[in-house]
Design an enzyme around this catalytic site. Sequence first.
Site, PDB file in Angstrom:
ATOM      1  N   CYS A 292       3.861  -5.317  16.358  1.00  0.00           N
ATOM      2  CA  CYS A 292       3.225  -4.294  17.209  1.00  0.00           C
ATOM      3  C   CYS A 292       1.728  -4.604  17.333  1.00  0.00           C
ATOM      4  O   CYS A 292       1.059  -4.867  16.328  1.00  0.00           O
ATOM      5  CB  CYS A 292       3.427  -2.899  16.619  1.00  0.00           C
ATOM      6  SG  CYS A 292       5.163  -2.447  16.441  1.00  0.00           S
TER       7      CYS A 292
ATOM      8  N   GLU B 200       0.822  -1.212   0.000  1.00  0.00           N
ATOM      9  CA  GLU B 200       0.000   0.000   0.000  1.00  0.00           C
ATOM     10  C   GLU B 200       0.853   1.257   0.000  1.00  0.00           C
ATOM     11  O   GLU B 200       1.952   1.258   0.541  1.00  0.00           O
ATOM     12  CB  GLU B 200      -0.834   0.045   1.284  1.00  0.00           C
ATOM     13  CG  GLU B 200      -1.797  -1.083   1.404  1.00  0.00           C
ATOM     14  CD  GLU B 200      -2.436  -1.144   2.793  1.00  0.00           C
ATOM     15  OE1 GLU B 200      -2.474  -0.120   3.494  1.00  0.00           O
ATOM     16  OE2 GLU B 200      -2.897  -2.234   3.152  1.00  0.00           O
TER      17      GLU B 200
ATOM     18  N   CYS C  83      -1.532   2.166   7.718  1.00  0.00           N
ATOM     19  CA  CYS C  83      -0.818   1.084   7.055  1.00  0.00           C
ATOM     20  C   CYS C  83      -1.382  -0.311   7.319  1.00  0.00           C
ATOM     21  O   CYS C  83      -1.804  -0.646   8.406  1.00  0.00           O
ATOM     22  CB  CYS C  83       0.649   1.137   7.425  1.00  0.00           C
ATOM     23  SG  CYS C  83       0.959   1.054   9.161  1.00  0.00           S
TER      24      CYS C  83
ATOM     25  N   CYS D  38      -1.117  -2.685  15.231  1.00  0.00           N
ATOM     26  CA  CYS D  38      -0.886  -2.453  13.795  1.00  0.00           C
ATOM     27  C   CYS D  38      -1.442  -3.583  12.928  1.00  0.00           C
ATOM     28  O   CYS D  38      -1.315  -4.762  13.259  1.00  0.00           O
ATOM     29  CB  CYS D  38       0.612  -2.301  13.573  1.00  0.00           C
ATOM     30  SG  CYS D  38       1.046  -1.925  11.872  1.00  0.00           S
TER      31      CYS D  38
ATOM     32  N   CYS E  70       5.175  -7.623   7.852  1.00  0.00           N
ATOM     33  CA  CYS E  70       6.113  -7.095   8.847  1.00  0.00           C
ATOM     34  C   CYS E  70       6.344  -8.137   9.931  1.00  0.00           C
ATOM     35  O   CYS E  70       5.445  -8.888  10.282  1.00  0.00           O
ATOM     36  CB  CYS E  70       5.526  -5.818   9.455  1.00  0.00           C
ATOM     37  SG  CYS E  70       6.648  -4.968  10.574  1.00  0.00           S
TER      38      CYS E  70
ATOM     39  N   CYS F 136       3.466   8.195   1.341  1.00  0.00           N
ATOM     40  CA  CYS F 136       3.857   7.261   2.394  1.00  0.00           C
ATOM     41  C   CYS F 136       4.004   5.905   1.710  1.00  0.00           C
ATOM     42  O   CYS F 136       3.041   5.390   1.148  1.00  0.00           O
ATOM     43  CB  CYS F 136       2.760   7.244   3.456  1.00  0.00           C
ATOM     44  SG  CYS F 136       2.978   5.946   4.671  1.00  0.00           S
TER      45      CYS F 136
HETATM   46  N1  SAH Z   1       7.773  -0.015  11.087  1.00  0.00           N
HETATM   47  C1  SAH Z   1       7.887   1.396  11.059  1.00  0.00           C
HETATM   48  C2  SAH Z   1       7.056   2.090   9.992  1.00  0.00           C
HETATM   49  C3  SAH Z   1       5.697   1.572   9.687  1.00  0.00           C
HETATM   50  S1  SAH Z   1       4.361   1.923  10.777  1.00  0.00           S
HETATM   51  C4  SAH Z   1       7.565   1.969  12.429  1.00  0.00           C
HETATM   52  O1  SAH Z   1       7.214   1.214  13.322  1.00  0.00           O
HETATM   53  O2  SAH Z   1       7.744   3.160  12.624  1.00  0.00           O
HETATM   54  C5  SAH Z   1       4.079   3.643  10.627  1.00  0.00           C
HETATM   55  C6  SAH Z   1       3.524   4.271  11.889  1.00  0.00           C
HETATM   56  O3  SAH Z   1       2.106   3.965  12.053  1.00  0.00           O
HETATM   57  C7  SAH Z   1       4.211   3.798  13.145  1.00  0.00           C
HETATM   58  O4  SAH Z   1       4.432   4.871  14.007  1.00  0.00           O
HETATM   59  C8  SAH Z   1       3.195   2.837  13.710  1.00  0.00           C
HETATM   60  O5  SAH Z   1       3.422   2.594  15.051  1.00  0.00           O
HETATM   61  C9  SAH Z   1       1.885   3.554  13.379  1.00  0.00           C
HETATM   62  N2  SAH Z   1       0.678   2.728  13.446  1.00  0.00           N
HETATM   63  C10 SAH Z   1       0.533   1.434  13.127  1.00  0.00           C
HETATM   64  N3  SAH Z   1      -0.740   1.023  13.336  1.00  0.00           N
HETATM   65  C11 SAH Z   1      -1.419   2.090  13.782  1.00  0.00           C
HETATM   66  C12 SAH Z   1      -2.774   2.306  14.178  1.00  0.00           C
HETATM   67  N4  SAH Z   1      -3.674   1.319  14.165  1.00  0.00           N
HETATM   68  N5  SAH Z   1      -3.113   3.541  14.589  1.00  0.00           N
HETATM   69  C13 SAH Z   1      -2.200   4.550  14.612  1.00  0.00           C
HETATM   70  N6  SAH Z   1      -0.918   4.403  14.246  1.00  0.00           N
HETATM   71  C14 SAH Z   1      -0.516   3.191  13.848  1.00  0.00           C
END
Ligand code: SAH
Length: 349
Positions: free
Chosen positions: A115, A91, A332, A118, A111, A104
């Site tokens: 987390c 995406e 994402c 996510c 991944c 972006c």
């Molecule tokens: N792996 C990298 C980049 C990808 S995620 C990182 O962790 O920074 C991009 C951003 O979106 C990160 O800050 C991540 O923590 C955040 N993110 C992921 N899922 C989310 C959600 N459901 N709501 C808000 N932010 C989210």
Amino acid sequence: MTDIKSLSYEELNNAVQSLGLPRFRAGQIYSWLHQKGVQGFDEMTNLSKDLRLSLCEEYFIPTVKIEDKYTSKIDDTVKYLFKLYDGEYIESVVMKYKYGYTICISSQVGCKMGCKFCASTLAGFKRNLMPSEMESQIHIAQRDLGIRISHIVLMGIGEPLDNYDNVIKFIRTVNNDNGLNISMRDITLSTCGIVPKIFDLIDENIPITLTLSLHAPNDEIRSKTMPVNDKWCVDEAIGACKEYAKKTGRRVSFEYTLINGVNDSEENAKELAGRLKGMLCHVNLIPVNDVKERGNVRSTDKSIKRFCDTLCKLGINATIRRTLGSDINASCGQLRRRKNEGDANENCC
Ligand code: SAH
């Protein structure tokens, strides 16, 4: 077969020479690939048919095709679901700001980081993206929308520092003035905190903006949502960012996703401020995006504001992120997940 679009200028030059071609051909091919962003050798119209055929025998340009496109009805945000040459999906999101267009992009298919809030990580990790596949996300969006993109954020699917060499090659390529010519200062890399790679990044001497996805003021809270914290704790991750700011002179940003009752109290804000005191930094507060499978609840507007005010009062630069494209699930991993589950059209405009 070699991915010709992932070669550096020097590598392409060597390849052209080994085909017995004059040097200027490398410049022509490089410009077709990186400035014009062609998707096939047949578009390289100043090369003879024979030359195009001999390139096809040894090289390929990995295709990236628009599978779905979603345009926000609220703002000008556009989200793409791209299909890769091997059938995988990634995406990208294009956002319009006062200063221009930002994209972006994804750096991996899936991944490994796990987390808890996510969507990108739910179905695990498939593979790294090649430099060309990261760059093509920009070329295709630019061509489709008839715009020039001036800013890149590596905040889509994947952990960029877990695909380190390809990401660095991609960054150097888009910065090349014979290519997209995007300034290093207009490139942002977001990481969940792979500390040794942050130190490697310092040594690259490229003044990009670094963002750490922090999301918690201490190890106890961070370890509950981010497994990477068990490897490199909050102090180590912030320490690496302090070093980055010191060595590069660049302000580091911290992403802080606010989840109701998990990390959004006034106490949490005070603890965070204590840790960041004196540092050249900025905190981006993001109300958590609902991901069906995750069950996280967005903080109330009141507690988001209280969190922001507390940081600012204690001298920490903080803003609440404007949510763009909220009607198209523009965060994402959500589209790819739907596509793989077979209901991608749910929110299609
Ligand atoms: N792996 C990298 C980049 C990808 S995620 C990182 O962790 O920074 C991009 C951003 O979106 C990160 O800050 C991540 O923590 C955040 N993110 C992921 N899922 C989310 C959600 N459901 N709501 C808000 N932010 C989210």
